[in-house]
Write a protein that holds these residues in place. Structure first.
Motif, PDB file in Angstrom:
ATOM      1  N   CYS A   1       4.758  -1.369  -9.627  1.00  0.00           N
ATOM      2  CA  CYS A   1       3.903  -0.255 -10.411  1.00  0.00           C
ATOM      3  C   CYS A   1       3.998   0.798  -9.334  1.00  0.00           C
ATOM      4  CB  CYS A   1       2.526  -0.515 -10.520  1.00  0.00           C
ATOM      5  SG  CYS A   1       1.451   0.671 -11.068  1.00  0.00           S
ATOM      6  N   PRO A   2       4.455   2.152  -9.951  1.00  0.00           N
ATOM      7  CA  PRO A   2       4.580   3.084  -9.266  1.00  0.00           C
ATOM      8  C   PRO A   2       3.499   3.897  -8.956  1.00  0.00           C
ATOM      9  CG  PRO A   2       5.310   3.829 -11.427  1.00  0.00           C
ATOM     10  CD  PRO A   2       5.110   2.190 -11.540  1.00  0.00           C
ATOM     11  N   ALA A   3       2.437   3.775  -9.496  1.00  0.00           N
ATOM     12  CA  ALA A   3       1.176   4.324  -9.009  1.00  0.00           C
ATOM     13  C   ALA A   3       0.695   3.447  -8.071  1.00  0.00           C
ATOM     14  CB  ALA A   3       0.061   4.288 -10.172  1.00  0.00           C
TER      15      ALA A   3
ATOM     16  N   VAL B   1      -0.846   4.494  -3.966  1.00  0.00           N
ATOM     17  CA  VAL B   1      -2.158   4.461  -3.634  1.00  0.00           C
ATOM     18  C   VAL B   1      -2.065   3.922  -2.042  1.00  0.00           C
ATOM     19  CG1 VAL B   1      -4.191   2.973  -3.826  1.00  0.00           C
ATOM     20  CG2 VAL B   1      -3.189   4.059  -5.713  1.00  0.00           C
ATOM     21  N   ILE B   2      -1.177   3.084  -1.672  1.00  0.00           N
ATOM     22  CA  ILE B   2      -1.357   2.699  -0.425  1.00  0.00           C
ATOM     23  C   ILE B   2      -1.198   3.469   0.655  1.00  0.00           C
ATOM     24  CG2 ILE B   2      -1.165   0.130  -0.873  1.00  0.00           C
ATOM     25  CD1 ILE B   2       1.873   0.445   0.506  1.00  0.00           C
ATOM     26  N   GLN B   3      -0.648   4.742   0.355  1.00  0.00           N
ATOM     27  CA  GLN B   3      -0.405   5.630   1.464  1.00  0.00           C
ATOM     28  C   GLN B   3      -1.510   6.830   1.612  1.00  0.00           C
ATOM     29  OE1 GLN B   3       2.531   5.465   3.164  1.00  0.00           O
ATOM     30  NE2 GLN B   3       2.826   3.975   1.618  1.00  0.00           N
ATOM     31  N   GLN B   4      -2.632   6.327   0.756  1.00  0.00           N
ATOM     32  CA  GLN B   4      -3.825   7.238   0.816  1.00  0.00           C
ATOM     33  C   GLN B   4      -4.517   6.995   2.288  1.00  0.00           C
ATOM     34  OE1 GLN B   4      -5.972   6.523  -2.707  1.00  0.00           O
ATOM     35  NE2 GLN B   4      -4.426   7.734  -3.810  1.00  0.00           N
ATOM     36  N   PRO B   5      -5.391   7.887   2.779  1.00  0.00           N
ATOM     37  CA  PRO B   5      -5.801   7.707   3.970  1.00  0.00           C
ATOM     38  C   PRO B   5      -6.997   6.381   3.827  1.00  0.00           C
ATOM     39  CG  PRO B   5      -6.085  10.073   3.703  1.00  0.00           C
ATOM     40  CD  PRO B   5      -5.451   9.233   2.369  1.00  0.00           C
ATOM     41  N   LYS B   6      -7.836   6.253   2.726  1.00  0.00           N
ATOM     42  CA  LYS B   6      -8.725   5.046   2.773  1.00  0.00           C
ATOM     43  C   LYS B   6      -7.825   3.679   2.942  1.00  0.00           C
ATOM     44  CE  LYS B   6     -12.445   2.940   0.239  1.00  0.00           C
ATOM     45  NZ  LYS B   6     -13.659   3.132  -0.508  1.00  0.00           N
ATOM     46  N   SER B   7      -6.619   3.928   2.009  1.00  0.00           N
ATOM     47  CA  SER B   7      -6.032   2.559   2.144  1.00  0.00           C
ATOM     48  C   SER B   7      -5.280   2.300   3.512  1.00  0.00           C
ATOM     49  CB  SER B   7      -4.677   2.544   0.876  1.00  0.00           C
ATOM     50  OG  SER B   7      -5.362   2.441  -0.162  1.00  0.00           O
ATOM     51  N   GLN B   8      -4.925   3.509   4.042  1.00  0.00           N
ATOM     52  CA  GLN B   8      -4.594   3.065   5.589  1.00  0.00           C
ATOM     53  C   GLN B   8      -5.610   2.553   6.359  1.00  0.00           C
ATOM     54  OE1 GLN B   8      -1.130   3.783   6.595  1.00  0.00           O
ATOM     55  NE2 GLN B   8      -0.939   3.462   4.291  1.00  0.00           N
ATOM     56  N   ALA B   9      -6.580   2.952   6.238  1.00  0.00           N
ATOM     57  CA  ALA B   9      -7.672   2.580   7.121  1.00  0.00           C
ATOM     58  C   ALA B   9      -8.144   1.120   7.039  1.00  0.00           C
ATOM     59  CB  ALA B   9      -9.143   3.528   7.054  1.00  0.00           C
TER      60      ALA B   9
ATOM     61  N   ASP C   1      -4.341  -1.897   3.951  1.00  0.00           N
ATOM     62  CA  ASP C   1      -3.755  -2.143   2.549  1.00  0.00           C
ATOM     63  C   ASP C   1      -2.446  -2.537   2.518  1.00  0.00           C
ATOM     64  OD1 ASP C   1      -6.374  -2.172   1.451  1.00  0.00           O
ATOM     65  OD2 ASP C   1      -5.910  -0.473   0.107  1.00  0.00           O
ATOM     66  N   GLU C   2      -1.999  -3.365   1.876  1.00  0.00           N
ATOM     67  CA  GLU C   2      -0.846  -3.763   1.179  1.00  0.00           C
ATOM     68  C   GLU C   2      -0.811  -3.710  -0.118  1.00  0.00           C
ATOM     69  OE1 GLU C   2       2.033  -3.779   3.127  1.00  0.00           O
ATOM     70  OE2 GLU C   2       1.226  -3.467   5.033  1.00  0.00           O
ATOM     71  N   VAL C   3       0.280  -3.778  -0.770  1.00  0.00           N
ATOM     72  CA  VAL C   3       0.254  -4.136  -2.178  1.00  0.00           C
ATOM     73  C   VAL C   3       0.572  -5.522  -2.707  1.00  0.00           C
ATOM     74  CG1 VAL C   3       1.443  -3.492  -4.590  1.00  0.00           C
ATOM     75  CG2 VAL C   3       0.910  -1.864  -3.080  1.00  0.00           C
ATOM     76  N   CYS C   4      -0.502  -6.114  -3.231  1.00  0.00           N
ATOM     77  CA  CYS C   4      -0.588  -7.588  -3.486  1.00  0.00           C
ATOM     78  C   CYS C   4       0.500  -7.732  -4.850  1.00  0.00           C
ATOM     79  CB  CYS C   4      -1.848  -8.291  -3.471  1.00  0.00           C
ATOM     80  SG  CYS C   4      -1.561  -9.796  -4.409  1.00  0.00           S
ATOM     81  N   PRO C   5       1.285  -8.485  -5.239  1.00  0.00           N
ATOM     82  CA  PRO C   5       1.693  -8.547  -6.349  1.00  0.00           C
ATOM     83  C   PRO C   5       0.905  -8.761  -7.576  1.00  0.00           C
ATOM     84  CG  PRO C   5       2.632 -10.301  -4.961  1.00  0.00           C
ATOM     85  CD  PRO C   5       1.890  -9.573  -4.143  1.00  0.00           C
TER      86      PRO C   5
END
Length: 150
Positions: A65-67, A71-79, A82-86
């Protein structure tokens, strides 16, 4: 996804089900997700994915999913590490503080909470920092949940 909160169990901030998710009435309590075992009682914040053409219903995953990739590049995700689970999309790689020890888990073992297989998560998830001395007012350094929510 600007104001979504993290799931206190798996740490995902994604509130949209995958496009190939089985039909389930999210407004009806007492149902169990056949994919991850989550109960509808605690997931009234979820939404069905917009209709998209899927050539092979068995193949699309959250990692495609491109969206969600963005999302994982956003600051909250980085903090939250996060990784993208399939399956569930962006989720923290840190296990909840009350998660059973996984160091002795075998290749075929399955998490009793989320149905996640050890084979796919053995080297991708990490133990949560100790919270034994944390008070109810403390906030989780991983998901941002308050002590009472853990």
């Amino acid at each position: 996804m600007a104001t979504t909160t993290a799931c206190p169990i798996v740490g995902t901030t994604n509130d949209v089900l995958p496009p190939n998710h089985p039909d389930i009435d999210l407004a009806k309590d007492g149902q169990t997700c056949p994919v991850v075992g989550a109960k509808t009682d605690h997931h009234h914040n979820l939404h069905k994915h917009p209709n998209v053409p899927i050539p092979d219903p068995a193949s699309p995953t959250a990692t495609e999913c491109p969206a969600l990739k963005n999302v994982i590049q956003q600051p909250k995700s980085q903090a939250m590490d996060d990784e993208v689970c399939p399956v569930i999309g962006p989720a923290t790689t840190v296990l909840p503080p009350d998660h059973p020890d996984t160091s002795s888990a075998k290749e075929g073992d399955v998490c009793p909470v989320t149905k996640a297989s050890v084979a796919h998560h053995k080297t991708k998830v990490h133990t949560h920092p100790s919270v034994q001395a944390a008070s109810e007012e403390k906030v989780c350094p991983v998901t941002g949940q308050h002590g009472a929510a853990h």
